[in-house]
Design a protein around this motif. Structure first.
Motif, PDB file in Angstrom:
ATOM      1  N   ASP A   1      -0.097   2.729  -8.003  1.00  0.00           N
ATOM      2  CA  ASP A   1      -1.272   2.770  -7.137  1.00  0.00           C
ATOM      3  C   ASP A   1      -1.676   1.341  -6.752  1.00  0.00           C
ATOM      4  O   ASP A   1      -2.047   0.544  -7.612  1.00  0.00           O
ATOM      5  N   TRP A   2      -1.618   1.045  -5.457  1.00  0.00           N
ATOM      6  CA  TRP A   2      -1.922  -0.312  -4.996  1.00  0.00           C
ATOM      7  C   TRP A   2      -3.351  -0.721  -5.339  1.00  0.00           C
ATOM      8  O   TRP A   2      -3.640  -1.894  -5.598  1.00  0.00           O
ATOM      9  N   ARG A   3      -4.279   0.249  -5.390  1.00  0.00           N
ATOM     10  CA  ARG A   3      -5.684  -0.071  -5.696  1.00  0.00           C
ATOM     11  C   ARG A   3      -5.821  -0.578  -7.133  1.00  0.00           C
ATOM     12  O   ARG A   3      -6.589  -1.498  -7.415  1.00  0.00           O
ATOM     13  N   GLU A   4      -5.052   0.025  -8.057  1.00  0.00           N
ATOM     14  CA  GLU A   4      -5.070  -0.456  -9.444  1.00  0.00           C
ATOM     15  C   GLU A   4      -4.510  -1.865  -9.539  1.00  0.00           C
ATOM     16  O   GLU A   4      -5.008  -2.702 -10.300  1.00  0.00           O
TER      17      GLU A   4
ATOM     18  N   VAL B   1      -4.479  -4.221  -7.154  1.00  0.00           N
ATOM     19  CA  VAL B   1      -5.437  -5.174  -6.568  1.00  0.00           C
ATOM     20  C   VAL B   1      -6.589  -5.420  -7.543  1.00  0.00           C
ATOM     21  O   VAL B   1      -7.002  -6.568  -7.777  1.00  0.00           O
ATOM     22  N   ALA B   2      -7.104  -4.350  -8.148  1.00  0.00           N
ATOM     23  CA  ALA B   2      -8.233  -4.478  -9.081  1.00  0.00           C
ATOM     24  C   ALA B   2      -7.849  -5.273 -10.330  1.00  0.00           C
ATOM     25  O   ALA B   2      -8.683  -5.983 -10.904  1.00  0.00           O
TER      26      ALA B   2
ATOM     27  N   LYS C   1       0.825  -1.211   0.000  1.00  0.00           N
ATOM     28  CA  LYS C   1       0.000   0.000   0.000  1.00  0.00           C
ATOM     29  C   LYS C   1       0.862   1.266   0.000  1.00  0.00           C
ATOM     30  O   LYS C   1       0.428   2.319  -0.435  1.00  0.00           O
TER      31      LYS C   1
END
Length: 194
Positions: free
Chosen positions: A154-157, A159-160, A148
């Motif tokens: 970007d960690w969210r990208e 993971v998604a 994170k």
């Protein structure tokens, strides 16, 4: 199926001299001496990098090959896993390199050897797009280790991008995964290194 042949792919401006590549090479040599290890210096051209990987692994046994990739190498690892239908380990993988590397077109220096420079050409963006496997279902099991605290991606990208992967989501951390040594045993178990 146990892994007998392991490919490691470094990131943008990186090399086989990266801390993670050297740590993993030493770990494999010490604990899994039966594993064939290859960590090539990737050319700046994604098309040439892809061809190098296909040529260099052409005689590898399909059923027991696996790949690890870091950052841009993670993007390449996802592509390679589709080609060879093999397990992959993705370390803070680049998800949109065609977008993110636009601003790096031009002369670049190597991270581990500032004397080593290369020119990142505009046409390499199209070559990256040609290797994008986001629209395809996962070809084989994947483990994604994502921090994170990554200051580059970007960690969210990340993971998604990998909904079917086993995800190890780290609180904090950084893009280089300074605690990588801590994860090598988990990687070895996931890939069933011989």
């Amino acid at each position: 199926m146990a892994t007998t042949h392991l490919l490691y792919l470094h990131g943008f401006r990186s090399s086989p001299e990266s801390a993670k590549a050297r740590l993993m090479a030493a770990h494999v040599a010490a604990h899994h001496p039966g594993v064939h290890w290859w960590c090539p210096q990737l050319p700046p051209s994604p098309r040439e990098a892809a061809q190098l990987l296909l040529d260099g692994t052409a005689d590898w046994p399909r059923a027991t090959t696996a790949v690890i990739g870091s950052s841009l190498g993670g993007f390449y690892a996802s592509w390679f896993a589709q080609q060879r239908r093999c397990p992959s380990v993705l370390l803070n993988p680049a998800v949109f390199p065609a977008r993110d590397l636009q601003r790096h077109i031009g002369e670049q220096t190597g991270w581990h050897d500032p004397e080593a420079s290369f020119f990142f050409r505009a046409e390499f963006i199209d070559e990256l797009q040609a290797l994008d496997t986001r629209a395809l279902p996962a070809a084989a099991p994947a483990l994604a280790i994502i921090a994170k605290g990554d200051e580059v991606l970007d960690w969210r990208e990340m993971v998604a991008r990998y909904p079917e992967a086993q995800i190890e989501l780290l609180e904090g951390g950084n893009h280089a995964l300074d605690d990588f040594a801590f994860h090598m045993e988990r990687i070895g178990r996931f890939l069933e290194l011989v």
